[in-house]
Write a protein that holds these residues in place. Structure first.
Motif: not given
Length: 343
Positions: A39, A42-43, A183, A197-198, A200-201, A204-205
């Motif tokens: 991760l 993406v950060e 996440a 943000r995590m 939301r991620r 999807y994950l």
């Protein structure tokens, strides 16, 4: 008099359970740790990366104790399995170990330099990704079967037998699953925009993880006839349906816990449930084989005297490791202070 005379317990079954337990604990603990490393990609914000790393700094190296315990236990309790599996999976296993070493070095060095911090961040991301992909590929390579010379009881396959579409799919699936754990760990340990943000991620994950569980679960029974009969013959199909329903139920609960703010710890706990359920399914598929459809745990086992001798040590060490691990997580529980941490 034999050391184990009069003992009616199945030592081989106990050791199979202990090694499976060690592997499961490693996957649970080091899984979110490796997921955090991926991760990182993406950060890009340095402050957020520092918070992510600080969330796992007190416990990350202790998590890998269970990998050593699982590998050492396999060597000691099931030497034939160790001798057959390693030659078949040398490449992914070596890649995993090198990646874990490089990742550990990157973890320490990124705090010691400003000029090369970006390089060590890339090393941390790459080490986490390669280690996870290698673990998944090794698992996929084991599940699809290993070529064995029955007379010599040795590996008879080629150097690249482990590299197949199935093994790569399992590797990518594990990467997605570990990122889900990472996440949800950050949902539990952080606040503010990073946590949002995590959330939301993680949503999807979670969808991607469930999709990969479905793909791998439907693919596995067609790798070998034994898998198919284990899941889809007679009344056993009911177990398969029940497991699928449980996975979907857990996914729905994860989604709900991510939507409802104030339940920061439930997404992580429920995500762990997905891994435990998948691990149980893996055990159902493989039992009683340590090398699927080729070598059972009893055929690969060390002599009973040796198993009993090692069990005495394991009965002392494993509780100590469990207590130490639980204590470390308890001491460093709660939300991360962005202005404090590992330096």
């Amino acid at each position: 008099m034999p050391f184990t005379e009069g003992i009616s317990i199945d030592l081989t079954l106990i050791w199979a359970f202990l090694i499976a337990f060690a592997v499961l604990v490693y996957v649970i603990l080091d899984g979110f740790d490796l997921g955090l490393g991926m991760l990182f990609a993406v950060e890009p914000n340095r402050r957020d990366r520092d918070v992510i790393m600080n969330s796992v700094a007190p416990v990350w190296d202790g998590n890998e104790t269970w990998l050593v315990l699982g590998g050492g236990g396999l060597f000691a309790a099931f030497p034939l399995a160790y001798a057959l599996v390693l030659p078949a999976l040398y490449a992914p296993i070596i890649a995993m170990l090198l990646a874990l070493i490089f990742r550990g070095v990157a973890f320490e060095f990124r705090w010691r330099t400003e000029r090369w911090r970006g390089v060590w961040d890339v090393a941390f991301i790459g080490g986490s990704a390669i280690a996870t992909l290698s673990q998944g590929i090794a698992l996929g390579g084991l599940l699809q079967g290993i070529s064995i010379d029955e007379q010599a009881r040795s590996y008879s396959g080629g150097w690249w037998d482990w590299l197949t579409p199935f093994s790569v799919t399992v590797g990518v699936a594990l990467m997605v699953g570990y990122m889900l754990l990472g996440a949800t760990w950050l949902v539990m340990r952080t606040e503010g925009r990073l946590q949002a943000r995590m959330r939301r991620r993680a949503w999807y994950l979670c969808l991607a993880t469930v999709a990969f569980i479905g793909v791998v679960s439907l693919w596995t029974p067609f790798l070998q006839e034994g898998y198919y009969l284990r899941w889809f013959s007679g009344w056993r199909i009911g177990i398969a349906v029940g497991v699928a329903a449980a996975v979907l139920a857990l996914a729905a609960l994860i989604w709900r816990s991510l939507v409802l703010y104030g339940h920061d710890y439930w997404p992580f706990i429920l995500s762990l449930g997905l891994f435990v359920l998948s691990f149980v399914g893996l055990g159902v598929s493989m039992y009683p084989y340590v090398i699927p459809t080729e070598v059972t745990i009893w055929e690969a086992a060390a002599p009973a005297n040796a198993q009993m001798f090692m069990l005495v040590g394991a009965s002392i060490l494993i509780p100590i490791i469990l207590v130490y691990t639980a204590y470390a997580y308890w001491v460093f529980r709660g939300k991360i202070d962005p202005d404090d941490g590992y330096h």
